[in-house]
Design an enzyme around this catalytic site. Structure first.
Site, PDB file in Angstrom:
ATOM      1  N   SER A  11       1.242   1.365 -22.101  1.00  0.00           N
ATOM      2  CA  SER A  11      -0.059   0.828 -22.520  1.00  0.00           C
ATOM      3  C   SER A  11       0.151  -0.509 -23.217  1.00  0.00           C
ATOM      4  O   SER A  11       0.821  -0.587 -24.249  1.00  0.00           O
ATOM      5  CB  SER A  11      -0.734   1.809 -23.483  1.00  0.00           C
ATOM      6  OG  SER A  11      -1.824   1.170 -24.093  1.00  0.00           O
ATOM      7  N   HIS A  36      -1.181   0.522 -18.107  1.00  0.00           N
ATOM      8  CA  HIS A  36      -2.409   1.038 -18.722  1.00  0.00           C
ATOM      9  C   HIS A  36      -3.017  -0.071 -19.595  1.00  0.00           C
ATOM     10  O   HIS A  36      -2.362  -0.608 -20.482  1.00  0.00           O
ATOM     11  CB  HIS A  36      -2.040   2.272 -19.556  1.00  0.00           C
ATOM     12  CG  HIS A  36      -3.203   2.977 -20.164  1.00  0.00           C
ATOM     13  ND1 HIS A  36      -3.866   4.013 -19.531  1.00  0.00           N
ATOM     14  CD2 HIS A  36      -3.831   2.819 -21.350  1.00  0.00           C
ATOM     15  CE1 HIS A  36      -4.845   4.446 -20.304  1.00  0.00           C
ATOM     16  NE2 HIS A  36      -4.854   3.738 -21.419  1.00  0.00           N
ATOM     17  N   ASP A  38      -6.087  -1.164 -22.069  1.00  0.00           N
ATOM     18  CA  ASP A  38      -7.154  -0.639 -22.926  1.00  0.00           C
ATOM     19  C   ASP A  38      -8.201  -1.702 -23.221  1.00  0.00           C
ATOM     20  O   ASP A  38      -7.900  -2.715 -23.842  1.00  0.00           O
ATOM     21  CB  ASP A  38      -6.541  -0.154 -24.250  1.00  0.00           C
ATOM     22  CG  ASP A  38      -5.736   1.113 -24.068  1.00  0.00           C
ATOM     23  OD1 ASP A  38      -6.263   2.065 -23.478  1.00  0.00           O
ATOM     24  OD2 ASP A  38      -4.570   1.143 -24.515  1.00  0.00           O
ATOM     25  N   MET A  40     -11.678  -2.450 -25.161  1.00  0.00           N
ATOM     26  CA  MET A  40     -12.492  -1.921 -26.271  1.00  0.00           C
ATOM     27  C   MET A  40     -13.547  -2.930 -26.664  1.00  0.00           C
ATOM     28  O   MET A  40     -13.261  -4.124 -26.755  1.00  0.00           O
ATOM     29  CB  MET A  40     -11.601  -1.659 -27.483  1.00  0.00           C
ATOM     30  CG  MET A  40     -10.421  -0.760 -27.195  1.00  0.00           C
ATOM     31  SD  MET A  40      -9.408  -0.598 -28.671  1.00  0.00           S
ATOM     32  CE  MET A  40      -8.117   0.489 -28.049  1.00  0.00           C
ATOM     33  N   HIS A  69      -8.678   1.348 -18.761  1.00  0.00           N
ATOM     34  CA  HIS A  69      -9.315   2.386 -19.581  1.00  0.00           C
ATOM     35  C   HIS A  69     -10.452   1.733 -20.363  1.00  0.00           C
ATOM     36  O   HIS A  69     -10.219   1.016 -21.336  1.00  0.00           O
ATOM     37  CB  HIS A  69      -8.227   2.975 -20.510  1.00  0.00           C
ATOM     38  CG  HIS A  69      -8.719   4.011 -21.451  1.00  0.00           C
ATOM     39  ND1 HIS A  69      -7.972   4.450 -22.525  1.00  0.00           N
ATOM     40  CD2 HIS A  69      -9.881   4.715 -21.505  1.00  0.00           C
ATOM     41  CE1 HIS A  69      -8.647   5.373 -23.189  1.00  0.00           C
ATOM     42  NE2 HIS A  69      -9.815   5.541 -22.594  1.00  0.00           N
ATOM     43  N   MET A  71     -13.134   1.623 -22.870  1.00  0.00           N
ATOM     44  CA  MET A  71     -13.709   2.252 -24.070  1.00  0.00           C
ATOM     45  C   MET A  71     -14.871   1.373 -24.504  1.00  0.00           C
ATOM     46  O   MET A  71     -14.823   0.680 -25.521  1.00  0.00           O
ATOM     47  CB  MET A  71     -12.621   2.357 -25.153  1.00  0.00           C
ATOM     48  CG  MET A  71     -11.593   3.437 -24.846  1.00  0.00           C
ATOM     49  SD  MET A  71     -10.057   3.232 -25.771  1.00  0.00           S
ATOM     50  CE  MET A  71      -9.208   2.103 -24.692  1.00  0.00           C
ATOM     51  N   MET A 140      -7.809  12.423 -23.734  1.00  0.00           N
ATOM     52  CA  MET A 140      -7.432  11.643 -24.917  1.00  0.00           C
ATOM     53  C   MET A 140      -6.801  12.583 -25.942  1.00  0.00           C
ATOM     54  O   MET A 140      -7.410  13.586 -26.331  1.00  0.00           O
ATOM     55  CB  MET A 140      -8.659  10.966 -25.548  1.00  0.00           C
ATOM     56  CG  MET A 140      -9.221   9.798 -24.767  1.00  0.00           C
ATOM     57  SD  MET A 140      -8.011   8.526 -24.331  1.00  0.00           S
ATOM     58  CE  MET A 140      -7.458   7.972 -25.955  1.00  0.00           C
ATOM     59  N   ASP A 178      -3.254  10.400 -22.960  1.00  0.00           N
ATOM     60  CA  ASP A 178      -3.203   9.094 -23.625  1.00  0.00           C
ATOM     61  C   ASP A 178      -3.372   9.244 -25.133  1.00  0.00           C
ATOM     62  O   ASP A 178      -4.388   9.756 -25.593  1.00  0.00           O
ATOM     63  CB  ASP A 178      -4.345   8.235 -23.035  1.00  0.00           C
ATOM     64  CG  ASP A 178      -4.372   6.813 -23.580  1.00  0.00           C
ATOM     65  OD1 ASP A 178      -3.378   6.376 -24.177  1.00  0.00           O
ATOM     66  OD2 ASP A 178      -5.410   6.139 -23.383  1.00  0.00           O
TER      67      ASP A 178
HETATM   68  C1  DX5 Z   1      -6.031   4.373 -27.712  1.00  0.00           C
HETATM   69  C2  DX5 Z   1      -5.615   3.850 -26.371  1.00  0.00           C
HETATM   70  C3  DX5 Z   1      -4.230   4.204 -25.980  1.00  0.00           C
HETATM   71  C4  DX5 Z   1      -3.188   3.587 -26.859  1.00  0.00           C
HETATM   72  C5  DX5 Z   1      -2.029   4.544 -26.928  1.00  0.00           C
HETATM   73  O1  DX5 Z   1      -7.385   4.183 -27.861  1.00  0.00           O
HETATM   74  O2  DX5 Z   1      -6.480   4.360 -25.362  1.00  0.00           O
HETATM   75  O3  DX5 Z   1      -3.975   3.870 -24.613  1.00  0.00           O
HETATM   76  O4  DX5 Z   1      -2.746   2.342 -26.408  1.00  0.00           O
HETATM   77  O5  DX5 Z   1      -1.138   4.100 -27.868  1.00  0.00           O
HETATM   78  P1  DX5 Z   1       0.048   4.998 -28.425  1.00  0.00           P
HETATM   79  O6  DX5 Z   1       0.890   5.373 -27.248  1.00  0.00           O
HETATM   80  O7  DX5 Z   1       0.712   4.117 -29.390  1.00  0.00           O
HETATM   81  O8  DX5 Z   1      -0.581   6.224 -29.056  1.00  0.00           O
HETATM   82 ZN    ZN Z   2      -5.875   4.069 -23.258  1.00  0.00          ZN
END
Ligand code: DX5
Ligand code: ZN
Length: 228
Positions: A11, A36, A38, A40, A69, A71, A140, A178
């Site tokens: 990620s 991956h 993220d 947000m 992903h 969010m 999650m 994740d």
């Molecule tokens: C959290 C993200 C994850 C995050 C995971 O909201 O969706 O993908 O990057 O990070 P680690 O592996 O550090 O928990």
């Molecule tokens: Zn994620």
């Protein structure tokens, strides 16, 4: 899909954003299968990360599929843009839209793989009527918004449940997990039925991210071999 049906998905939330291309190359050398990404929006989750232009640049910087992903609130507004930017897989949250079925169909119409994510407080049953439309179910195992959080153990039972339904009803979705995924739980997650391990801190913050990616695959793959 790779052998034993395990994928490692570093990620990039944990990457140094000023050198994303190099960070990706390193985990590619370690055998990463997917990147991956993220996204947000500061509304659905209490943090802001990156968006469409970064996905576009990343898709030109790697041949690996991008696991985007989302969010964000109202994900259906941006699905087309993310896919045009190069998202091979789009994962949207069940909690982020009242039109989950429509949004998932939209992802497939634009020829990307469709995934649905559930937060720690959302039971897997919330997805039971769309399981046949999913390429990926994303469990999650932390509350989304931040990297580096502790794994919430309840995710393990959700993975087992999904794995059982998949076998019983012959679904073909992958199970992705994740949040807080590390060397200490990779084997157990794979054994419970997880196929894609998304991991930020454990891969990209490791002193040797390529070696960490390789090690995580080894742990997960051996665990699956023992199961069969
Ligand atoms: C959290 C993200 C994850 C995050 C995971 O909201 O969706 O993908 O990057 O990070 P680690 O592996 O550090 O928990
Ligand atoms: Zn994620």
């Amino acid at each position: 899909m790779t052998y034993a049906n395990i994928e490692i998905a570093p990620s990039i939330l944990a990457a140094n954003f000023s050198r994303l291309g190099e960070e990706i190359r390193v985990v590619e050398q370690g055998g990463a299968d997917v990147i991956h990404v993220d996204v947000m929006d500061g509304h659905f989750v209490p943090n802001i990360s990156i968006g469409i232009p970064v996905v576009k640049s990343l898709s030109q910087a790697t041949r690996l599929p991008l696991d985007v992903h989302l969010m964000i609130e109202q994900p259906e507004k941006y699905i087309e843009d993310f896919i045009r930017a190069g998202a091979g897989r789009v994962l949207i949250h069940q909690e982020s839209t009242v039109h989950l079925d429509r949004a998932l169909s939209m992802i497939r119409e634009f020829r990307a793989q469709a995934g649905a994510a559930i937060n720690p407080a959302t039971p897997v049953a919330m997805l039971s009527d769309v399981l046949d439309k999913l390429d990926t179910v994303l469990v999650m195992s932390v509350n989304p918004g931040f990297g580096g959080q502790k794994f919430i153990p309840g995710a393990m039972e959700k993975i087992r449940q999904l794995n059982e339904w998949r076998a019983r009803y012959n679904y073909s979705f992958r199970i992705e997990v994740d949040g807080g995924v590390g060397m200490e739980n990779a084997a157990a997650l794979a054994q419970a039925g997880a196929n894609t391990l998304a991991a930020g801190t454990t891969t990209l913050h490791a002193p040797d991210p390529a070696a960490a990616t390789r090690q995580m695959r080894k742990l997960a793959t051996e665990a699956v071999r023992q199961r069969v």
